[in-house]
Design a protein around this motif. Structure first.
Motif, PDB file in Angstrom:
ATOM      1  N   PHE A   1      42.317  50.414  47.435  1.00  0.00           N
ATOM      2  CA  PHE A   1      41.185  49.491  47.325  1.00  0.00           C
ATOM      3  C   PHE A   1      40.547  49.240  48.690  1.00  0.00           C
ATOM      4  N   VAL A   2      41.383  48.988  49.694  1.00  0.00           N
ATOM      5  CA  VAL A   2      40.870  48.723  51.042  1.00  0.00           C
ATOM      6  C   VAL A   2      40.240  49.982  51.634  1.00  0.00           C
ATOM      7  N   ALA A   3      40.901  51.110  51.460  1.00  0.00           N
ATOM      8  CA  ALA A   3      40.391  52.363  52.034  1.00  0.00           C
ATOM      9  C   ALA A   3      39.061  52.780  51.406  1.00  0.00           C
ATOM     10  N   SER A   4      38.861  52.455  50.140  1.00  0.00           N
ATOM     11  CA  SER A   4      37.630  52.845  49.457  1.00  0.00           C
ATOM     12  C   SER A   4      36.562  51.743  49.500  1.00  0.00           C
ATOM     13  N   GLN A   5      36.785  50.705  50.296  1.00  0.00           N
ATOM     14  CA  GLN A   5      35.839  49.581  50.403  1.00  0.00           C
ATOM     15  C   GLN A   5      35.590  48.919  49.049  1.00  0.00           C
ATOM     16  N   GLY A   6      36.621  48.853  48.217  1.00  0.00           N
ATOM     17  CA  GLY A   6      36.520  48.175  46.936  1.00  0.00           C
ATOM     18  C   GLY A   6      36.111  49.039  45.767  1.00  0.00           C
ATOM     19  N   GLU A   7      35.964  50.336  45.980  1.00  0.00           N
ATOM     20  CA  GLU A   7      35.537  51.228  44.896  1.00  0.00           C
ATOM     21  C   GLU A   7      36.688  51.548  43.932  1.00  0.00           C
ATOM     22  N   ILE A   8      37.886  51.718  44.460  1.00  0.00           N
ATOM     23  CA  ILE A   8      39.038  52.077  43.635  1.00  0.00           C
ATOM     24  C   ILE A   8      39.879  50.831  43.404  1.00  0.00           C
ATOM     25  N   ARG A   9      39.999  50.445  42.140  1.00  0.00           N
ATOM     26  CA  ARG A   9      40.769  49.243  41.787  1.00  0.00           C
ATOM     27  C   ARG A   9      41.786  49.623  40.721  1.00  0.00           C
ATOM     28  N   GLY A  10      43.050  49.626  41.123  1.00  0.00           N
ATOM     29  CA  GLY A  10      44.121  49.988  40.205  1.00  0.00           C
ATOM     30  C   GLY A  10      44.560  48.821  39.343  1.00  0.00           C
ATOM     31  N   ALA A  11      45.290  49.148  38.282  1.00  0.00           N
ATOM     32  CA  ALA A  11      45.767  48.125  37.339  1.00  0.00           C
ATOM     33  C   ALA A  11      46.769  47.179  37.991  1.00  0.00           C
ATOM     34  N   ARG A  12      47.630  47.711  38.856  1.00  0.00           N
ATOM     35  CA  ARG A  12      48.617  46.843  39.521  1.00  0.00           C
ATOM     36  C   ARG A  12      47.927  45.873  40.485  1.00  0.00           C
ATOM     37  N   LEU A  13      46.902  46.332  41.173  1.00  0.00           N
ATOM     38  CA  LEU A  13      46.168  45.438  42.063  1.00  0.00           C
ATOM     39  C   LEU A  13      45.462  44.357  41.250  1.00  0.00           C
ATOM     40  N   HIS A  14      44.858  44.750  40.150  1.00  0.00           N
ATOM     41  CA  HIS A  14      44.174  43.782  39.297  1.00  0.00           C
ATOM     42  C   HIS A  14      45.153  42.701  38.830  1.00  0.00           C
ATOM     43  N   ALA A  15      46.339  43.109  38.408  1.00  0.00           N
ATOM     44  CA  ALA A  15      47.358  42.150  37.957  1.00  0.00           C
ATOM     45  C   ALA A  15      47.812  41.252  39.105  1.00  0.00           C
ATOM     46  N   ALA A  16      47.967  41.837  40.287  1.00  0.00           N
ATOM     47  CA  ALA A  16      48.414  41.052  41.435  1.00  0.00           C
ATOM     48  C   ALA A  16      47.351  40.031  41.850  1.00  0.00           C
ATOM     49  N   LEU A  17      46.087  40.432  41.817  1.00  0.00           N
ATOM     50  CA  LEU A  17      45.019  39.497  42.173  1.00  0.00           C
ATOM     51  C   LEU A  17      44.959  38.330  41.191  1.00  0.00           C
ATOM     52  N   GLN A  18      45.114  38.617  39.920  1.00  0.00           N
ATOM     53  CA  GLN A  18      45.141  37.540  38.917  1.00  0.00           C
ATOM     54  C   GLN A  18      46.341  36.626  39.156  1.00  0.00           C
ATOM     55  N   HIS A  19      47.487  37.224  39.455  1.00  0.00           N
ATOM     56  CA  HIS A  19      48.708  36.458  39.703  1.00  0.00           C
ATOM     57  C   HIS A  19      48.539  35.558  40.929  1.00  0.00           C
ATOM     58  N   ILE A  20      47.972  36.094  41.993  1.00  0.00           N
ATOM     59  CA  ILE A  20      47.768  35.309  43.213  1.00  0.00           C
ATOM     60  C   ILE A  20      46.808  34.155  42.950  1.00  0.00           C
ATOM     61  N   ARG A  21      45.755  34.417  42.211  1.00  0.00           N
ATOM     62  CA  ARG A  21      44.773  33.358  41.952  1.00  0.00           C
ATOM     63  C   ARG A  21      45.329  32.267  41.046  1.00  0.00           C
ATOM     64  N   THR A  22      46.283  32.595  40.173  1.00  0.00           N
ATOM     65  CA  THR A  22      46.912  31.543  39.373  1.00  0.00           C
ATOM     66  C   THR A  22      47.918  30.761  40.206  1.00  0.00           C
ATOM     67  N   GLN A  23      48.558  31.424  41.174  1.00  0.00           N
ATOM     68  CA  GLN A  23      49.511  30.746  42.055  1.00  0.00           C
ATOM     69  C   GLN A  23      48.814  29.836  43.058  1.00  0.00           C
ATOM     70  N   ALA A  24      47.622  30.226  43.509  1.00  0.00           N
ATOM     71  CA  ALA A  24      46.887  29.461  44.519  1.00  0.00           C
ATOM     72  C   ALA A  24      45.419  29.347  44.122  1.00  0.00           C
ATOM     73  N   PRO A  25      45.096  28.503  43.142  1.00  0.00           N
ATOM     74  CA  PRO A  25      43.706  28.403  42.681  1.00  0.00           C
ATOM     75  C   PRO A  25      42.756  27.827  43.734  1.00  0.00           C
ATOM     76  N   GLN A  26      43.277  27.136  44.739  1.00  0.00           N
ATOM     77  CA  GLN A  26      42.430  26.555  45.776  1.00  0.00           C
ATOM     78  C   GLN A  26      41.991  27.589  46.813  1.00  0.00           C
ATOM     79  N   LEU A  27      42.562  28.767  46.774  1.00  0.00           N
ATOM     80  CA  LEU A  27      42.263  29.799  47.760  1.00  0.00           C
ATOM     81  C   LEU A  27      40.893  30.422  47.492  1.00  0.00           C
ATOM     82  N   ASN A  28      40.047  30.417  48.499  1.00  0.00           N
ATOM     83  CA  ASN A  28      38.710  31.012  48.388  1.00  0.00           C
ATOM     84  C   ASN A  28      38.675  32.292  49.198  1.00  0.00           C
ATOM     85  N   ALA A  29      39.284  33.329  48.692  1.00  0.00           N
ATOM     86  CA  ALA A  29      39.327  34.614  49.391  1.00  0.00           C
ATOM     87  C   ALA A  29      38.780  35.692  48.463  1.00  0.00           C
ATOM     88  N   SER A  30      38.157  36.678  49.066  1.00  0.00           N
ATOM     89  CA  SER A  30      37.620  37.789  48.286  1.00  0.00           C
ATOM     90  C   SER A  30      38.754  38.723  47.873  1.00  0.00           C
TER      91      SER A  30
END
Length: 105
Positions: free
Chosen positions: A65-94
């Motif tokens: 994801f980082v190497a492709s500047q956001g073009e390639i988004r895998g299923a595990r990354l998608h799950a991790a991002l959702q998990h992080i946002r549920t763990q820290a809803p106050q976080l305002n990060a891209s």
């Protein structure tokens, strides 16, 4: 021009340049504070997620994801991002900032 007019023009020019410098300093201070708060939030989050299996499993997807500047988004990354946002809803990060934090673990 008379000396008084030249002096007045010089005074106006110096005041306008000081106003521009002051607004520039204020803008850069505001941007700096925003970056510091985002960085602090990400570092706090990364220290709490070092042993999280969902996040650790997403490291390869985060690298793509980082190497492709956001073009390639895998299923595990998608799950991790959702998990992080549920763990820290106050976080305002891209998604890119979070992927970089995952890589830094």
């Amino acid at each position: 021009m008379t000396a008084i007019r030249l002096f007045g023009l010089a005074a106006l020019l110096s005041l306008s340049s000081m106003a521009s410098a002051t607004s520039f300093v204020g803008t850069t201070d505001m941007i700096g504070r925003a970056l510091i708060s985002t960085t602090d939030g990400i570092s706090d989050l990364s220290s709490s997620l070092k042993d999280d299996k969902i996040v650790l499993a997403a490291r390869d997807d985060a690298a793509s994801f980082v190497a492709s500047q956001g073009e390639i988004r895998g299923a595990r990354l998608h799950a991790a991002l959702q998990h992080i946002r549920t763990q820290a809803p106050q976080l305002n990060a891209s998604d890119l900032q979070l992927a970089e934090a995952i890589l830094a673990l």
